[in-house]
Design an enzyme around this catalytic site. Sequence first.
Site, PDB file in Angstrom:
ATOM      1  N   CYS A   2       0.852  -1.177   0.000  1.00 19.25           N
ATOM      2  CA  CYS A   2       0.000   0.000   0.000  1.00 19.25           C
ATOM      3  C   CYS A   2       0.888   1.226   0.000  1.00 19.25           C
ATOM      4  CB  CYS A   2      -0.819   0.049   1.289  1.00 19.25           C
ATOM      5  SG  CYS A   2      -1.659  -1.482   1.655  1.00 19.25           S
ATOM      6  N   LYS A 600       2.266  -2.560  -8.196  1.00 18.68           N
ATOM      7  CA  LYS A 600       3.653  -2.264  -8.541  1.00 18.68           C
ATOM      8  C   LYS A 600       4.641  -2.932  -7.607  1.00 18.68           C
ATOM      9  CE  LYS A 600       6.806   0.041 -10.830  1.00 18.68           C
ATOM     10  NZ  LYS A 600       7.136  -0.550 -12.136  1.00 18.68           N
TER      11      LYS A 600
END
Length: 605
Positions: A2, A600
Amino acid sequence: MCGISGIVHSENFGRNLLNSIRNLEYRGYDSCGVAVIQNGKIDLRKNIGGIDDVNLKERLDQMQGKIGIAHTRWATHGSVTQENAHPHLSANRKFAVVHNGIISNYQQLRERLLSEGVCFESLTDTEVFVNLLEKSFAESNDLEQAFLTALQQIEGSFSIVMLSSHDPEHLYCVKKESPLLLGLGEGCNYVGSDINAFLEYTRKAVVLDEGEYVILGPNDYQIRSLKTGKKVNKSVLQIDWDLETSKKGGYSHYMLKEIFDEPQTVRQAMQIPKEQISAIAEMFDGSSRSYLMGVGTTYYVACISQYYISTIADRYYSALSSDEFSVVDIHKGDMVLAISQSGETYDTKTALVNAKDCGAQTAAIVNVMGSTISMMVDHVIMQGSGPEICVVSTKAALAQTFIMVRVALELGLIRGRITKKVYQKYQRDLEEFPEIVEKILNEQSGFVRNIARDTSHVEHWLFLGCGVYYPVAMESALKMKEVTYQHAEGMPAGFLKHGTLSMVESAVHSLFFVPPPEQKELHERTLIAMEQVKSRGGTVIALIFQGDDRAQGLASQSVKIPPVSTLFAPLIQMIIAQMFAYYAALDLGRNIDKPRNLAKSVTVG
Ligand code: F6R
């Protein structure tokens, strides 16, 4: 996995908090939220969706003030729901927390708190921590003490930022195995998962080390060790990343922009001092056994490097996917080189920890400054590629491969496998490479786009190459799958006839990575496979070098690349395949910068 961010301002931070999580959105984008103190109380708004969606629903842009925290989530514990989104509030709404990582013992703690009468709104590990805070504060009436007492009870990996209406002037932050950095401004300080959280507002950063906690005010900060409680003095880094490079810069997608950043990225990789590159070559040379490691794209970078090292330096090192690294029995004196864009990938981190525990020497090539992997290895090369925002790796992967070519050349020289003269010739090639990349991008993108458009409907691809072109084909197939969601399988061209050939028919397309004709043996082997596909009615598309009439004759469409040094031919094809995947995905209307199901930075196992 996150993005977390926090701001403490002496006046009003305006929209900076919202912008900061927008800049972290690539770390996770299934839900987000913001908590600020207004009129002495915590105002919390959160919902599912990307930042812009949630802003529309919740008007996050109106959440301004002097102190606040924000979070953009990629779910790990608990599904994607409004309740599970961060920040999380304690039952009395006086504490709010954002968290990245995993609290591994949260179930036991949750059960204990439930038995003590605490009600939970979510299924997250984070809500357990924020309620521990409330309980600890009730006992000590001291915020720092409460923070430490709550931290003592949790296990796992986490970076956490706490906001409390008991102290509207400070954020309380801690780092353990998940990244956290401070950004130092004028009358305003920041905390974030990475530099992108505050790069727009300040270039001064402090990288937190394992087990450090911070009390962060608008004009001051105090870093202490969790273990000893002692104050820690840290150096302030000046970030030299260009803000423009972290923006889209007029391109329709970050992926395209980042592909077009590649000449600059390679220039940066060329600027890395020779001593740093040689240090890795010497570590390889001095070790009894060496391994190259990465996962996903970085595993393929490791595989490509394996071929370069083998052909240039006459040494064969195993390339392993980090998630499979545990099959290797590491011994003292072994050497492990990890490759990681983010420097936070769980599988790679875990493998490195094990390698270190077994006494191996470790090194890494990493893009993100201050990341965990960059700080845990014996020797690190910072690749300096700038922020890579698109979820799929392009410019970072190219730079890593280029750096590994440099390592192979140093190793070849150290081991006497290439002469000084050959080494110098290759150094000249290296220097010319950025310009070649620029030319290729400018001249070839139109041709690549046309072929990608013509073939974007193809549902099954075989990506085929020989020698080093084989791992290039595998990496290129991964790019294709990631952004188009179409099936693409990379394999050695010579492997095809041992089974997969049975699939071949006109609807199954094959993309061949054809070496320049002067690489005679590889070229010949590739052409044999092309003939096999063509004669079975398969559709052949080829990346070839200009003047290769034989290969052109076998392909129904081909990209004709101007001649380049054989040292770089595979890298040029890698770039072309990145464009190919991009344009195919564009034609299919895919969510290119944030493909479905991907994030990512994969910081969980
Ligand atoms: C593919 C891609 C991923 C990453 C992998 C490792 O385009 O980006 O496969 O390469 O998750 O991530 P890093 O390099 O951050 O360790």
